[in-house]
Motif scaffolding. Sequence first.
Motif, PDB file in Angstrom:
ATOM      1  N   MET A  35       1.018  -0.948   0.447  1.00 56.66           N
ATOM      2  CA  MET A  35      -0.058   0.260   0.105  1.00 56.66           C
ATOM      3  C   MET A  35       0.874   1.280   0.521  1.00 56.66           C
ATOM      4  O   MET A  35       1.826   0.938   0.280  1.00 56.66           O
ATOM      5  CB  MET A  35      -1.189   0.323   1.566  1.00 56.66           C
ATOM      6  N   ALA A  36       0.169   2.299  -0.622  1.00 52.94           N
ATOM      7  CA  ALA A  36       1.307   4.207  -0.584  1.00 52.94           C
ATOM      8  C   ALA A  36       1.251   4.109   1.114  1.00 52.94           C
ATOM      9  O   ALA A  36       0.044   4.402   1.757  1.00 52.94           O
ATOM     10  CB  ALA A  36       0.634   4.641  -1.319  1.00 52.94           C
ATOM     11  N   LEU A  37       2.394   4.903   0.559  1.00 59.75           N
ATOM     12  CA  LEU A  37       2.055   5.234   1.759  1.00 59.75           C
ATOM     13  C   LEU A  37       1.226   6.755   2.163  1.00 59.75           C
ATOM     14  O   LEU A  37       0.847   6.625   3.385  1.00 59.75           O
ATOM     15  CB  LEU A  37       3.585   5.781   2.454  1.00 59.75           C
ATOM     16  N   LEU A  38       1.892   7.094   1.471  1.00 58.11           N
ATOM     17  CA  LEU A  38       1.581   8.481   0.977  1.00 58.11           C
ATOM     18  C   LEU A  38       0.455   9.123  -0.264  1.00 58.11           C
ATOM     19  O   LEU A  38       1.234   8.560  -1.288  1.00 58.11           O
ATOM     20  CB  LEU A  38       2.391  10.005   0.860  1.00 58.11           C
ATOM     21  N   ASP A  39      -0.165   9.077  -0.278  1.00 54.58           N
ATOM     22  CA  ASP A  39      -1.081   9.401  -1.790  1.00 54.58           C
ATOM     23  C   ASP A  39      -1.730  10.543  -1.805  1.00 54.58           C
ATOM     24  O   ASP A  39      -2.925  10.897  -1.183  1.00 54.58           O
ATOM     25  CB  ASP A  39      -2.141   7.805  -1.458  1.00 54.58           C
ATOM     26  N   ILE A  40      -1.877  11.249  -2.644  1.00 62.80           N
ATOM     27  CA  ILE A  40      -1.826  12.381  -3.298  1.00 62.80           C
ATOM     28  C   ILE A  40      -2.660  12.638  -3.804  1.00 62.80           C
ATOM     29  O   ILE A  40      -2.298  12.368  -5.568  1.00 62.80           O
ATOM     30  CB  ILE A  40      -1.209  13.324  -2.952  1.00 62.80           C
ATOM     31  N   LYS A  41      -4.577  12.567  -4.607  1.00 60.32           N
ATOM     32  CA  LYS A  41      -4.801  12.340  -6.033  1.00 60.32           C
ATOM     33  C   LYS A  41      -6.137  13.832  -5.938  1.00 60.32           C
ATOM     34  O   LYS A  41      -6.517  14.665  -5.046  1.00 60.32           O
ATOM     35  CB  LYS A  41      -5.666  11.464  -5.573  1.00 60.32           C
ATOM     36  N   ASN A  42      -5.498  14.591  -7.107  1.00 60.04           N
ATOM     37  CA  ASN A  42      -6.160  15.762  -7.192  1.00 60.04           C
ATOM     38  C   ASN A  42      -5.811  17.347  -6.654  1.00 60.04           C
ATOM     39  O   ASN A  42      -7.158  17.436  -6.267  1.00 60.04           O
ATOM     40  CB  ASN A  42      -7.452  15.613  -7.414  1.00 60.04           C
ATOM     41  N   LEU A  43      -4.683  17.075  -5.455  1.00 58.17           N
ATOM     42  CA  LEU A  43      -4.508  18.598  -4.843  1.00 58.17           C
ATOM     43  C   LEU A  43      -4.885  20.123  -5.579  1.00 58.17           C
ATOM     44  O   LEU A  43      -3.814  19.729  -6.492  1.00 58.17           O
ATOM     45  CB  LEU A  43      -3.459  17.455  -3.732  1.00 58.17           C
ATOM     46  N   THR A  44      -5.670  20.219  -5.091  1.00 54.18           N
ATOM     47  CA  THR A  44      -5.278  21.343  -5.828  1.00 54.18           C
ATOM     48  C   THR A  44      -5.438  22.988  -4.240  1.00 54.18           C
ATOM     49  O   THR A  44      -6.083  22.654  -3.214  1.00 54.18           O
ATOM     50  CB  THR A  44      -6.853  22.187  -6.337  1.00 54.18           C
ATOM     51  N   LEU A  45      -3.847  23.266  -4.699  1.00 51.78           N
ATOM     52  CA  LEU A  45      -4.019  24.749  -3.460  1.00 51.78           C
ATOM     53  C   LEU A  45      -4.611  26.059  -4.044  1.00 51.78           C
ATOM     54  O   LEU A  45      -3.873  26.771  -4.851  1.00 51.78           O
ATOM     55  CB  LEU A  45      -2.614  24.574  -2.908  1.00 51.78           C
ATOM     56  N   GLU A  46      -5.406  26.777  -3.003  1.00 45.80           N
ATOM     57  CA  GLU A  46      -5.735  28.405  -3.672  1.00 45.80           C
ATOM     58  C   GLU A  46      -4.994  29.096  -3.216  1.00 45.80           C
ATOM     59  O   GLU A  46      -4.724  29.010  -1.629  1.00 45.80           O
ATOM     60  CB  GLU A  46      -7.104  28.208  -4.077  1.00 45.80           C
ATOM     61  N   ILE A  47      -4.278  30.080  -3.695  1.00 52.54           N
ATOM     62  CA  ILE A  47      -3.578  31.262  -2.586  1.00 52.54           C
ATOM     63  C   ILE A  47      -4.906  32.443  -3.106  1.00 52.54           C
ATOM     64  O   ILE A  47      -5.046  32.789  -4.285  1.00 52.54           O
ATOM     65  CB  ILE A  47      -2.072  32.202  -2.731  1.00 52.54           C
ATOM     66  N   ASP A  48      -4.783  33.239  -1.719  1.00 53.93           N
ATOM     67  CA  ASP A  48      -5.778  34.498  -1.410  1.00 53.93           C
ATOM     68  C   ASP A  48      -4.831  36.429  -2.116  1.00 53.93           C
ATOM     69  O   ASP A  48      -3.947  36.139  -1.363  1.00 53.93           O
ATOM     70  CB  ASP A  48      -6.090  34.731  -0.823  1.00 53.93           C
ATOM     71  N   THR A  49      -4.954  36.109  -3.562  1.00 53.40           N
ATOM     72  CA  THR A  49      -3.836  37.396  -4.114  1.00 53.40           C
ATOM     73  C   THR A  49      -5.134  38.282  -3.835  1.00 53.40           C
ATOM     74  O   THR A  49      -6.022  38.355  -3.690  1.00 53.40           O
ATOM     75  CB  THR A  49      -2.875  36.970  -5.358  1.00 53.40           C
TER      76      THR A  49
END
Lengths: 336, 331
Positions: B1-15
Motif C-alpha cells: 500500500m502507498a504510504l502517502l497518496d495525493i490525488k487531485n490536490l488543488t491549493l488556492e492562494i488568496d491574492t
Amino acid sequence: MIKILLRYTNLLVLTLLVVVIFSFALAYLFPGEPYTNLTGVIDEQAAAAHQNLSVTSAFWQYLGNIFAGDWGLSLMTGQSLADEIAITLPATLELSLYALAFALLVGLPIGFWAGLKPHKGIDYSVLGASAVMHSFPVFWLAMLLVLIFSLQFGWLPMSGRLNLLMDVPNVSGFIFVDIFLADNIDRSQAAWDAVKHLALPTFCVSIITMATIIRAVRRSTLEVMHKPFIIAAQSRGLSNAQIFFKHGFRNALLPILPILAMQVTTIITNVMIVESIFSWPGIGNWLLQAIYQQDYPAIRAGMLAVAGAVIVVTILIELFNRIIDPSREKFEDVTF
Amino acid sequence: MALLDIKNLTLEIDTEAGWIKALDKANLMVKENEIQALVGESGSGKSLIVRAISGGLPQQMRITADRLTWRGKNLLAMNGEERREIMRRDIAVVFQDPIGTLDPTVSLGEQLEESVPYEFVGSGWFWQKRAVRRKIAIQLLHKVGIKDHVATMRAYPHQITTDIGQKFMIAMALVSQPALLIADDPTRGMEATTKTQILKLFKRLNQTKGLSILFVGHDLLAISSMADSMTVLYCGQTVESGPIQKLQKRPLHPYTKALMESAPSFRVDLAPKSPLVTLPGTIPTLQHLPIGCRLGPRCERAQKTCVQAPEIRKIHDHQYSCHFPLHSKAK
Ligand SMILES: Nc1ncnc2c1ncn2[C@@H]1O[C@H](COP(=O)(O)OP(=O)(O)OP(=O)(O)O)[C@@H](O)[C@H]1O
Ligand code: SF4
Ligand SMILES: [Mg+2]
C-alpha cells in the motif's frame, strides 16, 4: 558577556555625564547668580569667588559635589535637595513601577490573545478598546475617576499615599517596604490603605501604556506566528500551546522590550502629571511647586534626578533585552 | 500500500487578483520503502506541496483534494490531534530554508534535544533523561556529518553556515525515526563532496532502515543516482510520473523531455557537441496562467484541445497528463 556589560556601563556613564553637564549649564542660563543656582546658598562673597573660577574648574567642583551627595539647598525650604529628592523620587518611581507592572499584567495576555486569534471578533474588539484607551488624556481621566470613585461613591481616597492617621516612618521611600519595616502599626490595615490610595493613580497612568503594549504584543505575535520556524514546529507535530510557549512567546516578546524602554519616559511623565491631581508626594508635584516658587536650585536638581532615573531604567531594560536576545550580536559584530 | 497518496490536490492562494490555483490537481504517491523525487522549475509549486502535506496552512491558502491519505487514513478529515501525532512520529519534513526554520532565540542543541520523542528517552530523573537526549542528539549530528558537535550544539541559528544548517535540519528530521522523510531541496548550494555524503546517507537509510524519502529538488543527476521514481511538476500541475528509468528513457510528456534535455549530463544518448535544447518562453507567473494544460503556450505539440486540462493516462505505473504525448502518432 563582560564585553556587553562594559559597553552598557560605558553608555550609562557617558549619558549621565551629559545630563550633569546640562544641569550645570542650567545654572548659568537661569536668572540669578550661577553660584546660588548651583548651591541654593545666597552669599555675595562666595558668589564673587565662584565667578572668578574658570567654568571648567567650577564644573569639576560641581561634579564632585554631586558625587558627594551635596546637591545644594532649596531656596524655598532651606532643606538639602538630596534629602528632599530622596523622599519624593521613590514615591514617583513606585507609582511608575506599579503602573508599568499593571499595564504588563493586563496588556501582555490580552495582546497575545488577540494576536493568536487575528481578524476575529475578539481581535477587533481588543483593537478598538485599545484605540479608545490610547486616546484618553491622562489628567482628564484622572479627574473623571476622582469624580466617580471618590466623590460620587466614596470608595477610594482622592489624595495622598496613605491615611494621615497612619504613622509610617519614611525609610526607603517605597510605601510597602516602609509599612513592612514600621513596627508599631497594624501592617495589613496600612497595606490595604496604601493599595486603596494607589488604585486610581496607577490605573490612570497604566491605561495609555497598556494600550501601547496590547497593540505591540498583538502585532509581534501575529508576525512571529507566521515565521518559518513556527511552521516547522507545527510540522514536527507540536501542539499549538507547545508551539506558543516554547517558540512563539519568547520571540514575540523580544520586539516588545525596546518599546517598553521607551514607555518608561511616557510613564514617568504621566506619573508627574497625575501626581499633582492626586496630591501624590512625588517628584512631579515637588518640581511643580519648585517652578511656581522659582526655586532654581530645586528645578536643576529635580531635573537631574528625573533624567538620571529615566536613563538608568532605560539602559537596564536595554541590557536585559540584549542578554536574552542572542541574535543581536549579529549586528554588533559589524559595528565593532 | 502507498504510504502517502495525493490525488487531485488543488491549493488556492488568496491574492489581490482573487483566488489563484497555485497547485492544480496535482498527484503524488510515495510507496513504502521508495525514494520518490519531485522535480520542477523554480516556482512550480514543489514547496507548496510540502506545505500542504505538513499542514498548518495560513489563512490565505486553502486546499481541496480527492485524496490526501497517509497509510490509507485521510489526513484532511482527521482532527488536529491525530494529524499532529502522524507528523510527530511518522512524517518528518526538512524545509527549504534551514536557518529560517530554526528558532533564533534557542541554541541548536536545545532545539535538537527538545525534538527527541519522549518514547526514546525512557524514564528516570530529569538529568538522566537529559543525558539520553544529549546522547541521541550527538549521535545524530555525527550521522549527518557534523563532526564538531560541541560547537554546533552551543551555537545559535544565526551563527552557523548554511550547509551546517542543512545538515542540522536533516538531523532534526531524523530524530523521530520517521517512516517518511520529506526533504525540500536539502542539498541546495552544497559543495560536491558534502552533497554526495548526504545523498549516500539518504540511500543508506533507505536501504537499511526502509526509510521512504520524498526528495524535492532540481538536481536531476543526483536524483537519477538515487531515486526510484520521479514526479514532474510544471506550474502546479503534475505532468508525468513513474519509475525513473522509464521517464529517462522514454518521456511521454513534452515538458519532461525538455527538462531532461536541459540537463545534458543526465542524458544517456547525447551526441557530443549537440546543441542544448530548451523550451521557448519562460514559466508563466501565477497571475497569468494559461487555461487547460499550462504548458500550452510553450508547447510545440499543442493543439486546440489543449485548452482543456488533459486527464491522467496510465501505462502500467507510468502516468502522464497530455493530449498528444510523445511516441504516439499525432492525430
Ligand atoms: N504565501 C504565498 N503567497 C503567494 N504566493 C505564494 C506563496 N507561497 C508561494 N507562492 C507562489 O507559489 C508558487 C510556487 O512556489 P513554491 O515555493 O512552491 O515553488 P518551488 O517549486 O518550491 O520553487 P523553488 O524550486 O524555487 O523552491 C510561486 O509562484 C510562488 O510565488
Ligand atoms: S496537453 Fe497539449 S499543450 Fe499540454 S503538453 Fe500535451 S501537447 Fe503540450
Ligand atoms: Mg521550494
